[in-house]
Scaffold this active site. Structure first.
Site, PDB file in Angstrom:
ATOM      1  N   TYR A 185     -15.680   8.339 -11.455  1.00  0.00           N
ATOM      2  CA  TYR A 185     -15.364   6.984 -10.971  1.00  0.00           C
ATOM      3  C   TYR A 185     -15.905   5.944 -11.961  1.00  0.00           C
ATOM      4  O   TYR A 185     -15.166   5.045 -12.399  1.00  0.00           O
ATOM      5  CB  TYR A 185     -15.991   6.811  -9.589  1.00  0.00           C
ATOM      6  N   ASP A 192       0.863  -1.189   0.000  1.00  0.00           N
ATOM      7  CA  ASP A 192       0.000   0.000   0.000  1.00  0.00           C
ATOM      8  C   ASP A 192       0.892   1.229   0.000  1.00  0.00           C
ATOM      9  O   ASP A 192       2.078   1.159   0.344  1.00  0.00           O
ATOM     10  CB  ASP A 192      -0.928  -0.004   1.232  1.00  0.00           C
TER      11      ASP A 192
HETATM   12  N1  LIG Z   1     -15.705  -0.923  -1.256  1.00  0.00           N
HETATM   13  C1  LIG Z   1     -16.683  -1.019  -2.147  1.00  0.00           C
HETATM   14  O1  LIG Z   1     -17.865  -1.054  -1.781  1.00  0.00           O
HETATM   15  C2  LIG Z   1     -16.351  -1.132  -3.611  1.00  0.00           C
HETATM   16  C3  LIG Z   1     -17.397  -1.261  -4.539  1.00  0.00           C
HETATM   17  C4  LIG Z   1     -17.084  -1.344  -5.898  1.00  0.00           C
HETATM   18  C5  LIG Z   1     -15.761  -1.369  -6.305  1.00  0.00           C
HETATM   19  N2  LIG Z   1     -14.746  -1.253  -5.380  1.00  0.00           N
HETATM   20  C6  LIG Z   1     -13.369  -1.253  -5.858  1.00  0.00           C
HETATM   21  O2  LIG Z   1     -12.577  -2.140  -5.087  1.00  0.00           O
HETATM   22  C7  LIG Z   1     -11.243  -1.617  -4.956  1.00  0.00           C
HETATM   23  C8  LIG Z   1     -10.862  -1.502  -3.486  1.00  0.00           C
HETATM   24  O3  LIG Z   1     -11.828  -0.711  -2.835  1.00  0.00           O
HETATM   25  P1  LIG Z   1     -11.756  -0.357  -1.276  1.00  0.00           P
HETATM   26  O4  LIG Z   1     -13.129  -0.030  -0.859  1.00  0.00           O
HETATM   27  O5  LIG Z   1     -10.983  -1.388  -0.554  1.00  0.00           O
HETATM   28  O6  LIG Z   1     -10.924   1.011  -1.351  1.00  0.00           O
HETATM   29  P2  LIG Z   1     -10.106   1.747  -0.183  1.00  0.00           P
HETATM   30  O7  LIG Z   1     -10.072   3.189  -0.530  1.00  0.00           O
HETATM   31  O8  LIG Z   1     -10.611   1.330   1.156  1.00  0.00           O
HETATM   32  O9  LIG Z   1      -8.653   1.126  -0.365  1.00  0.00           O
HETATM   33  C9  LIG Z   1      -7.797   1.464  -1.413  1.00  0.00           C
HETATM   34  C10 LIG Z   1      -6.381   1.348  -0.911  1.00  0.00           C
HETATM   35  O10 LIG Z   1      -5.497   1.672  -1.998  1.00  0.00           O
HETATM   36  C11 LIG Z   1      -4.434   2.443  -1.487  1.00  0.00           C
HETATM   37  N3  LIG Z   1      -3.844   3.240  -2.570  1.00  0.00           N
HETATM   38  C12 LIG Z   1      -4.345   4.359  -3.136  1.00  0.00           C
HETATM   39  N4  LIG Z   1      -3.519   4.804  -4.085  1.00  0.00           N
HETATM   40  C13 LIG Z   1      -2.473   3.952  -4.135  1.00  0.00           C
HETATM   41  C14 LIG Z   1      -1.289   3.875  -4.917  1.00  0.00           C
HETATM   42  N5  LIG Z   1      -1.007   4.800  -5.847  1.00  0.00           N
HETATM   43  N6  LIG Z   1      -0.425   2.851  -4.697  1.00  0.00           N
HETATM   44  C15 LIG Z   1      -0.685   1.918  -3.750  1.00  0.00           C
HETATM   45  N7  LIG Z   1      -1.794   1.935  -2.979  1.00  0.00           N
HETATM   46  C16 LIG Z   1      -2.673   2.948  -3.162  1.00  0.00           C
HETATM   47  C17 LIG Z   1      -5.056   3.298  -0.392  1.00  0.00           C
HETATM   48  O11 LIG Z   1      -4.072   3.749   0.506  1.00  0.00           O
HETATM   49  C18 LIG Z   1      -6.040   2.320   0.227  1.00  0.00           C
HETATM   50  O12 LIG Z   1      -5.466   1.616   1.316  1.00  0.00           O
HETATM   51  C19 LIG Z   1     -11.247  -0.280  -5.700  1.00  0.00           C
HETATM   52  O13 LIG Z   1     -10.820  -0.493  -7.033  1.00  0.00           O
HETATM   53  C20 LIG Z   1     -12.706   0.096  -5.708  1.00  0.00           C
HETATM   54  O14 LIG Z   1     -13.010   0.944  -6.783  1.00  0.00           O
HETATM   55  C21 LIG Z   1     -15.025  -1.115  -4.054  1.00  0.00           C
END
Ligand SMILES: NC(=O)c1ccc[n+]([C@@H]2O[C@H](COP(=O)([O-])OP(=O)(O)OC[C@H]3O[C@@H](n4cnc5c(N)ncnc54)[C@H](O)[C@@H]3O)[C@@H](O)[C@H]2O)c1
Length: 315
Positions: free
Chosen positions: A146, A38
């Site tokens: 998004y 991360d």
């Molecule tokens: N949570 C949901 O309900 C949901 C629904 C649909 C899709 N998604 C997708 O699932 C994936 C994960 O979602 P989430 O809810 O866990 O998101 P989140 O924001 O909780 O976690 C994302 C993580 O990525 C890290 N990050 C950001 N930029 C970075 C970089 N440049 N390099 C390395 N790490 C980086 C952040 O620090 C964070 O810990 C995303 O692609 C999101 O679009 C999530």
């Protein structure tokens, strides 16, 4: 079942999904073979459970060096800017969401990785898509940055599969509800906050209107779907763009009523903000028949079962 010789890199492992996916994959592949990474410091929920690296998915050279050094065979790319945060800073969201998937696809091609997982979202659908039981293939005109970035990412995934044979697999997650790690700034976050506030103060100010239905899923189902998709034999995966995925659909009023079965004096108030327009642009329910038919997807949690489990664990 996949071979256990895989070396897996999870990018964005400290986020809402990443923490739980990392723990689940470590159980299957062994903790040394699942490297959490991360931009942020290690999430305390991962401390002591296996290796952690600082990785910036925007830095292709740095990422590629990590892949080579750690002899990585699979990447799960979870880093992204989510819907509500993305609307506040659209150019930043586009930059992060596009550059990270392009970096990972290029590295997968150059390093001949065995598999890539990258999540899309129900946010790819827009106001012109069917509201009920929205099919996998339909009108797709997203209105949030998004959704636009996720739909473009899906197209890149399919392109890399068709042109270079990169085995990239993807799910259009609905709103994922969990108690372990905090949500990252999406429009469905209310369905997590409501449980915390119900237990803490017995009241909740909801940023969506009472009858706003959205597709949702309990994290246990989301993690299982991800692993089942990734472990399915290649011939079962007919779609390298992204699969619709569904479990349940409910409104703030319905989840509040379900919580009241456990906490009778819980009260909800509705104070819709800019996220109401985002929610209204999305389908209310999703048809995931392809995921069910092609690789056997079946959800286990409905609203009642999820509510019981959330309250039990948060207490
Ligand atoms: N949570 C949901 O309900 C949901 C629904 C649909 C899709 N998604 C997708 O699932 C994936 C994960 O979602 P989430 O809810 O866990 O998101 P989140 O924001 O909780 O976690 C994302 C993580 O990525 C890290 N990050 C950001 N930029 C970075 C970089 N440049 N390099 C390395 N790490 C980086 C952040 O620090 C964070 O810990 C995303 O692609 C999101 O679009 C999530």
């Amino acid at each position: 079942m996949s071979t256990k010789n895989e070396r897996i890199l999870i990018i964005g492992a400290g986020g809402q999904i990443g923490v739980e996916l990392t723990l689940a994959l470590r159980n299957i592949y062994g903790k040394e073979n699942v490297i959490a990474s991360d931009l942020k410091a290690e999430n305390p929920l991962l401390t002591g459970t296996g290796p952690f690296l600082h990785v910036d998915a925007m830095d292709k050279n740095g990422l590629q060096q990590t892949v080579q050094k750690e002899k990585i065979t699979q990447i799960y790319l979870l880093a992204a800017v989510l819907s509500a945060v993305g609307e506040k800073n659209p150019l930043m969201a586009w930059g992060v969401n596009m550059q990270t998937i392009l970096n990972v696809l290029e590295i997968a091609r150059e390093e001949q990785l065995t598999k890539i997982f990258w999540p899309s979202s129900i946010a790819i659908f827009g106001a012109t898509s069917p509201k009920q039981n929205c099919p996998q293939q339909t009108i797709v005109e997203p209105t949030t940055i998004y959704g636009i970035s996720k739909y473009a990412g899906e197209s890149w995934c399919e392109y890399y599969y068709e042109k270079y044979g990169v085995d990239v697999r993807s799910l259009r997650y609905p709103g994922l509800i969990s108690y372990k790690s905090a949500p990252g700034g999406g429009t469905t976050d209310y369905a997590i906050d409501i449980f915390h506030q119900a237990l803490k103060t017995k009241t909740y100010d909801c940023f969506l209107d009472e009858d706003t239905y959205l597709p949702m899923m309990y994290m246990d189902d989301g993690i299982r779907a991800t692993i089942e998709l990734m472990e399915a034999p290649a011939e079962k995966i007919k779609n390298h763009r992204s699969y619709n995925l569904a479990a349940m659909s409910f409104s703030p009023k319905e989840i509040a009523a379900e919580i009241q079965k456990h906490i009778p004096d819980f009260r909800i108030h509705y104070k819709p903000d800019f996220r109401q327009a985002i929610a209204e642009s999305w389908p209310q329910s999703i048809d995931d028949k392809e995921a069910r038919a092609e690789w056997g997807w079946k959800p286990e949690f409905d609203l009642a079962k999820m509510t019981e489990d959330m309250l039990k664990n948060l207490k």
